[in-house]
Design a protein around this motif. Structure first.
Motif, short mmCIF file in Angstrom:
data_model
loop_
_atom_site.label_atom_id
_atom_site.label_comp_id
_atom_site.label_asym_id
_atom_site.label_seq_id
_atom_site.Cartn_x
_atom_site.Cartn_y
_atom_site.Cartn_z
N PHE A 20 54.50 9.79 -12.52
CA PHE A 20 55.01 9.50 -13.86
C PHE A 20 54.87 10.70 -14.79
N GLY A 21 53.80 11.49 -14.64
CA GLY A 21 53.60 12.68 -15.47
C GLY A 21 53.09 12.33 -16.87
N ASN A 22 52.86 13.38 -17.67
CA ASN A 22 52.38 13.19 -19.04
C ASN A 22 53.41 12.43 -19.87
N PHE A 23 52.95 11.38 -20.50
CA PHE A 23 53.83 10.54 -21.34
C PHE A 23 55.05 10.02 -20.56
N ASP A 24 54.88 9.86 -19.24
CA ASP A 24 55.93 9.34 -18.36
C ASP A 24 57.17 10.22 -18.34
N GLU A 25 57.02 11.52 -18.62
CA GLU A 25 58.19 12.37 -18.74
C GLU A 25 58.95 12.52 -17.42
N ASN A 26 58.22 12.57 -16.29
CA ASN A 26 58.90 12.72 -15.01
C ASN A 26 59.77 11.50 -14.70
N ILE A 27 59.20 10.34 -14.88
CA ILE A 27 59.92 9.11 -14.53
C ILE A 27 61.08 8.85 -15.49
N HIS A 64 52.94 -0.81 -10.82
CA HIS A 64 51.93 -1.84 -10.66
C HIS A 64 50.72 -1.19 -10.00
N SER A 65 49.69 -1.94 -9.76
CA SER A 65 48.46 -1.35 -9.20
C SER A 65 48.66 -0.81 -7.79
N ASP A 66 49.57 -1.43 -7.02
CA ASP A 66 49.74 -1.04 -5.63
C ASP A 66 51.17 -0.69 -5.25
N ARG A 67 52.08 -0.67 -6.22
CA ARG A 67 53.47 -0.40 -5.89
C ARG A 67 54.26 0.07 -7.11
N ILE A 68 55.44 0.61 -6.82
CA ILE A 68 56.40 0.99 -7.86
C ILE A 68 57.67 0.19 -7.61
N THR A 69 58.24 -0.36 -8.66
CA THR A 69 59.46 -1.16 -8.54
C THR A 69 60.62 -0.42 -9.20
N VAL A 70 61.73 -0.34 -8.45
CA VAL A 70 62.94 0.33 -8.94
C VAL A 70 64.06 -0.70 -9.01
N MET A 91 56.66 11.89 -3.85
CA MET A 91 55.36 11.43 -3.36
C MET A 91 54.82 12.37 -2.27
N LYS A 92 55.72 12.90 -1.44
CA LYS A 92 55.29 13.84 -0.41
C LYS A 92 54.74 15.12 -1.04
N ILE A 93 55.37 15.55 -2.12
CA ILE A 93 54.88 16.74 -2.83
C ILE A 93 53.50 16.46 -3.43
N ILE A 94 53.35 15.28 -4.04
CA ILE A 94 52.07 14.89 -4.65
C ILE A 94 50.98 14.81 -3.59
N ASN A 95 51.33 14.24 -2.42
CA ASN A 95 50.34 14.08 -1.34
C ASN A 95 49.87 15.41 -0.78
N LYS A 96 50.64 16.48 -1.04
CA LYS A 96 50.22 17.82 -0.61
C LYS A 96 49.36 18.50 -1.68
N GLY A 97 49.06 17.74 -2.74
CA GLY A 97 48.18 18.28 -3.78
C GLY A 97 48.89 19.10 -4.84
N GLU A 98 50.22 19.03 -4.90
CA GLU A 98 50.97 19.79 -5.88
C GLU A 98 51.41 18.91 -7.04
N ALA A 99 51.48 19.49 -8.22
CA ALA A 99 51.90 18.75 -9.41
C ALA A 99 53.42 18.72 -9.50
N ILE A 100 53.93 17.62 -10.04
CA ILE A 100 55.36 17.51 -10.28
C ILE A 100 55.69 18.21 -11.60
N ASN A 101 56.66 19.12 -11.55
CA ASN A 101 57.11 19.78 -12.77
C ASN A 101 58.63 19.74 -12.82
N ASP A 102 59.18 20.30 -13.86
CA ASP A 102 60.64 20.23 -14.04
C ASP A 102 61.37 20.92 -12.89
N GLN A 103 60.79 22.02 -12.36
CA GLN A 103 61.46 22.76 -11.30
C GLN A 103 61.57 21.94 -10.02
N ASN A 104 60.44 21.40 -9.53
CA ASN A 104 60.55 20.65 -8.27
C ASN A 104 61.21 19.28 -8.46
#
Length: 332
Positions: free
Chosen positions: A17-24, A38-44, A62-75
């Motif tokens: 979701f990022g800061n202030f939900d900006e990514n989402i 939700h606590s265990d899922r995301i609904t689209v 999620m794959k990027i996040i699981n590799k320990g990288e932050a989501i930014n505007d570029q990726n």
């Protein structure tokens, strides 16, 4: 339509979701969907095709996040492009990329796009690599990172960075100072990359020992460069003669990387770019790789990619109009 994506850790939701939900918010606007956590899922929720694309994008992120990288505007924008081209399954190859080196500030340098990954692999596996693509695709920065890695691991003894002293609308003689002071502004991007990788003090020591050399292309004539990693930057501004001169400097146990953007040629009218010609001349030769970037590989501000696309469309329209006018002239 509604789709659920299971989440293992709450940190994954925070990263997505990022800061202030900006990514989402960007994702919702891109695909015209609604995303709730939700606590265990995301609904689209949304139209079926939009939901499908949004879910594919979220899974990539999620794959990027699981590799320990932050989501930014570029990726984020890059994932949108992959999904749009139906290549989102290739994100695994990107997230598995190894760190090339660590900067002086402790930041790992890794390829950020598939084009960058192919470029890094080409440099690793070939003696000569030619990287062609628009501004902001990391051609020079990644080449310097590979050079620093080879230097630190003692695969080579010297790093040599060079570029032609050609710029739009300016001449060296108009600048104040001695010769070194005149050429330094032209070499500044190379200095910046080295400072970032090594730190200013370490770079200074290496330069004083002769382990690192940053010089105009004219300084390369007559030399044989053994045990070196040589980078020719802004190669679109070389002539055929200069390009041949540079490539024939290559000595034993050396690598050469040539980078440039054929849409930004500053040579005088009538002069052919050595970069455009060398891609055709050396095509098919073993141990020489040509790596081409697209606007999708731009890792600067997202507007840079859009600007590049706009110019490409403009040039295409201009070429079509010129072709049409030539046909009309022949008819008349």
């Amino acid at each position: 339509m509604e789709r659920n994506i299971n989440i293992e850790r709450i940190e994954q939701i925070a990263g997505l979701f990022g800061n202030f939900d900006e990514n989402i918010k960007h994702l919702e606007a891109k695909y015209q969907v609604s995303v709730t956590s939700h606590s265990d899922r995301i609904t689209v929720k949304g139209e079926p095709l939009n939901v499908q694309n949004a879910v594919r994008a979220i899974e990539c992120l999620m794959k990027i996040i699981n590799k320990g990288e932050a989501i930014n505007d570029q990726n984020l924008q890059y994932v949108f492009a992959l999904v749009g081209d139906g290549e989102d399954e290739k994100i695994d190859a990107l997230t598995d990329s190894e760190c090339i080196c660590v900067t002086s500030k402790g930041r790992p340098v890794k390829p950020k796009t598939l084009g960058q990954k192919q470029y890094v692999e080409a440099i690793k596996n070939h003696t000569v690599t030619i990287g062609v693509g628009p501004a902001g695709t990391g051609k020079t920065y990644l080449a310097v990172a590979m050079a620093v890695d080879a230097f630190r691991s003692k695969q080579i003894n010297r790093i040599i960075l060079t570029r032609p002293a050609v710029e739009a609308g300016e001449k060296l003689g108009f600048l104040p100072g001695d010769l070194q002071q005149k050429v330094d502004p032209y070499l500044r991007p190379l200095y910046d990359a080295l400072f970032d990788m090594l730190g200013a003090e370490s770079f200074q020591r290496c330069q004083e020992r002769g382990d690192i050399e940053v010089a105009p292309l004219a300084y390369m004539r007559g030399r044989t460069l053994d045990d070196s990693f040589i980078i020719l930057d802004e190669a679109q501004n070389t002539t055929n003669e200069q390009m041949k001169m540079f490539l024939t400097r290559l000595g034993y146990n050396s690598k050469a990387v040539v980078t440039g953007d054929i849409t930004q040629i500053d040579l005088p009218d009538g002069k052919k770019s050595g970069l455009k010609e060398v891609v055709k001349i050396l095509k098919g030769i073993d141990d020489i790789a040509v790596s081409k970037f697209s606007d999708r590989d731009v890792v600067r501000h997202r507007l840079v990619g859009q600007i590049i696309k706009a110019y490409e469309r403009y040039e295409e329209r201009k070429s079509e109009n010129k072709s049409y006018n030539n046909k009309q002239t022949k008819k008349d």
